[in-house]
Design a protein around this motif. Structure first.
Motif, PDB file in Angstrom:
ATOM      1  N   SER A  23       0.722  -1.165   0.074  1.00 17.30           N
ATOM      2  CA  SER A  23      -0.242   0.256   0.264  1.00 17.30           C
ATOM      3  C   SER A  23       0.507   1.492   0.149  1.00 17.30           C
ATOM      4  N   ALA A  24       1.491   1.237   0.503  1.00 20.13           N
ATOM      5  CA  ALA A  24       2.655   2.542   0.668  1.00 20.13           C
ATOM      6  C   ALA A  24       3.390   2.770  -0.660  1.00 20.13           C
ATOM      7  N   TRP A  25       3.870   1.843  -2.086  1.00 16.91           N
ATOM      8  CA  TRP A  25       4.102   2.237  -3.148  1.00 16.91           C
ATOM      9  C   TRP A  25       2.858   1.866  -3.974  1.00 16.91           C
ATOM     10  N   THR A  26       1.888   1.964  -3.755  1.00 13.87           N
ATOM     11  CA  THR A  26       0.740   2.316  -4.874  1.00 13.87           C
ATOM     12  C   THR A  26      -0.107   3.015  -4.020  1.00 13.87           C
ATOM     13  N   ASP A  27      -0.396   3.700  -3.061  1.00 10.95           N
ATOM     14  CA  ASP A  27      -1.104   4.774  -2.332  1.00 10.95           C
ATOM     15  C   ASP A  27      -0.923   6.323  -2.617  1.00 10.95           C
ATOM     16  N   PRO A  28      -0.863   7.126  -3.909  1.00 11.33           N
ATOM     17  CA  PRO A  28      -0.021   8.315  -4.215  1.00 11.33           C
ATOM     18  C   PRO A  28       0.000   9.461  -2.579  1.00 11.33           C
ATOM     19  N   GLY A  52      -1.704  -0.214 -16.941  1.00 17.80           N
ATOM     20  CA  GLY A  52      -1.664   0.658 -18.528  1.00 17.80           C
ATOM     21  C   GLY A  52      -2.242   1.759 -17.809  1.00 17.80           C
ATOM     22  N   SER A  53      -2.273   2.528 -16.981  1.00 18.04           N
ATOM     23  CA  SER A  53      -2.548   3.329 -16.012  1.00 18.04           C
ATOM     24  C   SER A  53      -0.806   4.160 -16.184  1.00 18.04           C
ATOM     25  N   GLN A  54      -0.791   5.777 -16.041  1.00 20.49           N
ATOM     26  CA  GLN A  54       0.162   6.455 -16.061  1.00 20.49           C
ATOM     27  C   GLN A  54       0.395   7.084 -14.745  1.00 20.49           C
ATOM     28  N   ILE A  76       0.536  -5.239 -11.963  1.00 24.80           N
ATOM     29  CA  ILE A  76       0.064  -5.067 -10.660  1.00 24.80           C
ATOM     30  C   ILE A  76      -0.354  -6.538 -10.012  1.00 24.80           C
ATOM     31  N   ILE A  77       0.286  -7.336  -9.398  1.00 21.86           N
ATOM     32  CA  ILE A  77      -0.320  -7.839  -8.761  1.00 21.86           C
ATOM     33  C   ILE A  77      -0.474  -7.884  -7.625  1.00 21.86           C
ATOM     34  N   ILE A  78      -1.463  -7.352  -6.651  1.00 24.06           N
ATOM     35  CA  ILE A  78      -1.910  -7.173  -5.481  1.00 24.06           C
ATOM     36  C   ILE A  78      -1.607  -8.069  -3.995  1.00 24.06           C
ATOM     37  N   PRO A  79      -1.341  -8.314  -3.265  1.00 24.48           N
ATOM     38  CA  PRO A  79      -0.005  -7.642  -2.618  1.00 24.48           C
ATOM     39  C   PRO A  79       1.163  -7.891  -3.087  1.00 24.48           C
TER      40      PRO A  79
END
Length: 160
Positions: A23-28, A52-54, A76-79
């Motif tokens: 989450s710390a790597w994916t939550d802005p 596919g997003s930027q 992206i393969i959570i987590p």
């Protein structure tokens, strides 16, 4: 890649469960507190963490000036795993050369970053692989910056 060059590979063990580290790597909101070298800050002009997003970000460095990066989330393969490109750009999102970005000719315009998250009990082993020559990363300080950023992330994870 030349035989004497090797990609950047760093492994770090965090004292936090995998889902929280991921989450710390994916939550802005979390990224902005740790994802920049010491003495610098990061701002996201845009970020959407899905395949596919930027993202488009700037590292504000009081010594070397701003460094704009854009990239695409390729996997992206959570987590468990994140794969994204990091492309040198300007504030408008146009791709720029390494020299134009203040980097050496040896620095690639595009780096593929793969981060894997492995649960080890209540801890998480993060393995970071980047397609940049390790010796070049050490020369520029990028290699060392990962360790300071990981230390800052551990502090955040410990205090939450």
């Amino acid at each position: 890649m030349e035989k004497n060059k090797k990609d950047l590979l760093i492994t770090h063990l965090f004292d936090a469960p995998r889902e929280i580290v991921f989450s710390a790597w994916t939550d802005p909101e979390k990224l902005k507190h740790w994802y920049a070298p010491d003495g610098c800050s990061i701002e996201f002009k845009s970020i959407e963490v899905k395949k596919g997003s930027q993202f488009h970000s700037v590292i504000n460095d009081p010594v070397h000036g701003d460094c704009w990066i854009k990239g695409i989330y390729q996997e992206i393969i959570i987590p468990k795993k994140l794969v994204f490109s990091m492309i040198l750009s300007n504030e408008h999102g146009d791709i720029v050369s390494a020299n134009a970005a203040g980097k050496s000719d040896e620095w690639p315009e595009t780096i593929l970053t793969t981060v894997t998250f492995t649960a080890i009990g209540k801890q998480t082993k993060v393995t970071l692989h980047q397609t940049v020559d390790e010796s070049e990363a050490k020369k520029t300080g990028a290699y060392q910056s990962w360790f300071s950023m990981f230390d800052r992330l551990q502090t955040i994870l410990t205090n939450n």
